[in-house]
Design a protein around this motif. Structure first.
Motif, mmCIF file in Angstrom:
data_model
loop_
_atom_site.group_PDB
_atom_site.id
_atom_site.type_symbol
_atom_site.label_atom_id
_atom_site.label_comp_id
_atom_site.label_asym_id
_atom_site.label_seq_id
_atom_site.Cartn_x
_atom_site.Cartn_y
_atom_site.Cartn_z
ATOM 1 N N GLY A 32 -55.023 -13.104 36.781
ATOM 2 C CA GLY A 32 -53.873 -13.160 36.346
ATOM 3 C C GLY A 32 -53.753 -12.413 34.999
ATOM 4 O O GLY A 32 -54.407 -11.535 34.862
ATOM 5 N N ASP A 33 -52.912 -12.908 34.133
ATOM 6 C CA ASP A 33 -52.616 -12.326 32.815
ATOM 7 C C ASP A 33 -53.925 -12.118 32.090
ATOM 8 O O ASP A 33 -54.842 -13.102 32.084
ATOM 9 C CB ASP A 33 -51.680 -12.894 32.134
ATOM 10 C CG ASP A 33 -50.103 -12.675 32.588
ATOM 11 O OD1 ASP A 33 -49.939 -11.707 33.362
ATOM 12 O OD2 ASP A 33 -49.181 -13.601 32.326
ATOM 13 N N ALA B 20 -57.096 -17.288 22.504
ATOM 14 C CA ALA B 20 -56.046 -17.199 21.096
ATOM 15 C C ALA B 20 -54.833 -16.766 21.833
ATOM 16 O O ALA B 20 -53.574 -17.382 20.927
ATOM 17 C CB ALA B 20 -56.418 -16.248 20.328
ATOM 18 N N ARG B 21 -54.498 -16.245 22.952
ATOM 19 C CA ARG B 21 -53.306 -15.791 23.467
ATOM 20 C C ARG B 21 -53.274 -15.191 24.558
ATOM 21 O O ARG B 21 -54.301 -14.567 25.237
ATOM 22 C CB ARG B 21 -52.625 -14.634 22.625
ATOM 23 C CG ARG B 21 -51.309 -14.108 22.666
ATOM 24 C CD ARG B 21 -50.683 -13.165 21.683
ATOM 25 N NE ARG B 21 -51.436 -11.847 21.792
ATOM 26 C CZ ARG B 21 -50.896 -10.815 22.151
ATOM 27 N NH1 ARG B 21 -49.789 -10.838 22.947
ATOM 28 N NH2 ARG B 21 -51.355 -9.595 22.389
ATOM 29 N N ILE B 22 -52.383 -15.522 25.466
ATOM 30 C CA ILE B 22 -52.128 -15.002 26.953
ATOM 31 C C ILE B 22 -51.297 -13.786 26.427
ATOM 32 O O ILE B 22 -50.127 -13.796 26.038
ATOM 33 C CB ILE B 22 -51.473 -15.723 28.006
ATOM 34 C CG1 ILE B 22 -52.383 -17.113 27.772
ATOM 35 C CG2 ILE B 22 -51.285 -15.376 29.194
ATOM 36 C CD1 ILE B 22 -53.762 -17.108 28.573
ATOM 37 N N ILE B 23 -51.603 -12.643 27.274
ATOM 38 C CA ILE B 23 -50.645 -11.539 27.172
ATOM 39 C C ILE B 23 -49.869 -11.211 28.547
ATOM 40 O O ILE B 23 -50.476 -11.032 29.523
ATOM 41 C CB ILE B 23 -51.742 -10.264 27.091
ATOM 42 C CG1 ILE B 23 -52.602 -10.570 25.863
ATOM 43 C CG2 ILE B 23 -50.767 -8.913 27.134
ATOM 44 C CD1 ILE B 23 -53.950 -9.235 25.781
ATOM 45 N N PRO B 24 -48.505 -11.414 28.246
ATOM 46 C CA PRO B 24 -47.882 -11.420 29.300
ATOM 47 C C PRO B 24 -47.520 -10.222 30.078
ATOM 48 O O PRO B 24 -47.803 -9.130 29.612
ATOM 49 C CB PRO B 24 -46.349 -11.661 28.636
ATOM 50 C CG PRO B 24 -46.589 -12.164 27.315
ATOM 51 C CD PRO B 24 -48.032 -11.479 26.736
ATOM 52 N N ASP B 25 -47.215 -10.386 31.417
ATOM 53 C CA ASP B 25 -47.178 -9.378 32.384
ATOM 54 C C ASP B 25 -48.304 -8.427 32.581
ATOM 55 O O ASP B 25 -48.003 -7.137 32.449
ATOM 56 C CB ASP B 25 -45.757 -8.491 32.062
ATOM 57 C CG ASP B 25 -44.557 -9.496 31.805
ATOM 58 O OD1 ASP B 25 -44.332 -10.454 32.942
ATOM 59 O OD2 ASP B 25 -43.639 -9.394 30.963
ATOM 60 N N THR B 26 -49.553 -8.745 32.577
ATOM 61 C CA THR B 26 -50.590 -7.905 32.432
ATOM 62 C C THR B 26 -51.281 -8.143 33.846
ATOM 63 O O THR B 26 -52.434 -7.779 34.134
ATOM 64 C CB THR B 26 -51.494 -8.028 31.250
ATOM 65 O OG1 THR B 26 -51.894 -9.558 31.268
ATOM 66 C CG2 THR B 26 -50.803 -7.427 30.051
ATOM 67 N N ALA B 27 -50.777 -9.108 34.775
ATOM 68 C CA ALA B 27 -51.495 -9.857 35.873
ATOM 69 C C ALA B 27 -51.560 -8.611 36.967
ATOM 70 O O ALA B 27 -50.669 -7.891 37.182
ATOM 71 C CB ALA B 27 -50.804 -11.177 36.432
ATOM 72 N N PRO B 28 -52.571 -8.530 37.795
ATOM 73 C CA PRO B 28 -52.387 -7.787 39.168
ATOM 74 C C PRO B 28 -51.508 -8.255 39.990
ATOM 75 O O PRO B 28 -51.027 -9.087 40.001
ATOM 76 C CB PRO B 28 -54.040 -7.792 39.734
ATOM 77 C CG PRO B 28 -54.610 -9.167 39.130
ATOM 78 C CD PRO B 28 -53.781 -9.377 37.990
ATOM 79 N N PRO C 11 -50.508 -22.053 31.970
ATOM 80 C CA PRO C 11 -49.117 -21.675 31.733
ATOM 81 C C PRO C 11 -48.924 -20.602 30.651
ATOM 82 O O PRO C 11 -49.648 -20.355 29.898
ATOM 83 C CB PRO C 11 -48.337 -22.857 31.481
ATOM 84 C CG PRO C 11 -49.513 -23.914 30.772
ATOM 85 C CD PRO C 11 -50.602 -23.466 31.246
ATOM 86 N N LYS C 12 -47.622 -20.125 31.043
ATOM 87 C CA LYS C 12 -47.151 -18.843 30.242
ATOM 88 C C LYS C 12 -47.141 -19.529 28.808
ATOM 89 O O LYS C 12 -46.658 -20.499 28.395
ATOM 90 C CB LYS C 12 -45.921 -18.371 30.321
ATOM 91 C CG LYS C 12 -45.808 -17.712 31.717
ATOM 92 C CD LYS C 12 -44.451 -17.198 32.170
ATOM 93 C CE LYS C 12 -44.380 -16.263 33.455
ATOM 94 N NZ LYS C 12 -43.249 -15.902 33.912
ATOM 95 N N GLY C 13 -47.845 -18.726 27.745
ATOM 96 C CA GLY C 13 -47.660 -18.914 26.451
ATOM 97 C C GLY C 13 -48.643 -20.035 25.859
ATOM 98 O O GLY C 13 -48.698 -20.332 24.859
ATOM 99 N N ALA C 14 -49.614 -20.466 26.854
ATOM 100 C CA ALA C 14 -50.727 -21.639 26.590
ATOM 101 C C ALA C 14 -51.902 -20.978 25.636
ATOM 102 O O ALA C 14 -52.045 -19.786 25.883
ATOM 103 C CB ALA C 14 -51.087 -22.293 28.032
ATOM 104 N N THR C 15 -52.600 -21.817 24.997
ATOM 105 C CA THR C 15 -53.696 -21.250 24.362
ATOM 106 C C THR C 15 -54.784 -22.469 24.628
ATOM 107 O O THR C 15 -54.600 -23.507 25.083
ATOM 108 C CB THR C 15 -53.699 -21.267 22.869
ATOM 109 O OG1 THR C 15 -53.083 -22.353 22.363
ATOM 110 C CG2 THR C 15 -52.422 -20.100 22.594
#
Length: 216
Positions: free
Chosen positions: A140-141, A186-194, A117-121
């Motif tokens: 995805g992201d 360590a981090r999901i980078i938002p809004d980078t998904a195709p 999910p968004k923000g997960a690690t």
């Protein structure tokens, strides 16, 4: 599509293959695993996608063929980048060398994954007390994927020291010994998904990581 590029982190036998999958292949993989993806909390949701020998009722032929292709691409890239001596000196890279030479062709037996999910690690860890050669591919992201950071309770086979962080984009592959090399998201980078992922993502999911393994 951009051409594949390879980076080898020699101290850990880790390979980062950028653009390992074409956009069409990414979508094919995503379509195959999407029905199994679930996120019920803030933590990554683990799923099973394929297992067994050819003919097994639990085997997904599309995913295993894609996994075999990824192992082959990674093997070809590594043998073009490194000397035979460098490859032979590192067990995880030797596996790729044997695949490239035809001495031991790729044979994916298990495909699993994790939906973030968004923000997960995912916390720093190693998987087993023995080698577990893994091809990790995500759609995805993008994420920051770190290898080599010492765990709090190292297993006897742990290989840790200088942490190395890879920015892993959608369609990139990372090959490594998940048994011995500590790793974390360590981090999901938002809004980078195709675009195809953004149009129809699984509910609440920002990134889907798919793990191809020959044997466990």
């Amino acid at each position: 599509m951009s051409e594949m590029e390879v980076t080898v982190i020699k101290e850990y036998g880790v390979v980062h293959l950028r653009n390992a999958l074409t956009p069409a292949e990414q979508k094919t993989m995503f379509d195959e695993v999407k029905p199994k993806v679930r996120c019920v909390s803030k933590n990554p949701g683990i799923f099973h996608a394929s297992s067994g020998e050819p003919g097994s009722p639990h085997r997904n032929a599309t995913l295993t063929a894609l996994g075999d292709a990824l192992f082959s691409r990674c093997a070809e890239a590594v043998t073009a980048e490194l000397s035979a001596e460098e490859i032979a000196a590192e067990p995880s890279l030797k596996r790729l060398g044997d695949a490239a030479s035809g001495a031991n062709p790729p044979s994916v037996r298990e495909v699993t994954g994790a939906a973030y999910p968004k923000g997960a690690t995912m916390a720093n860890h190693s998987d087993l007390d023995r080698p577990l050669y893994t091809m990790s591919v995500a759609v995805g992201d993008a994420c920051e994927f770190t290898v080599g950071k010492r765990t709090t309770r190292p297993k006897p086979n742990e290989r840790s020291g200088r942490p190395v962080t890879i920015q892993m984009m959608s369609g990139d592959a990372v090959y490594f010994d998940g048994g011995g090399v500590p790793h974390e998201v360590a981090r999901i980078i938002p809004d980078t998904a195709p675009a195809y992922f953004k149009r129809n993502p699984p509910a609440g999911v920002a990134r889907v990581s798919v793990l191809f393994r020959e044997a466990c």
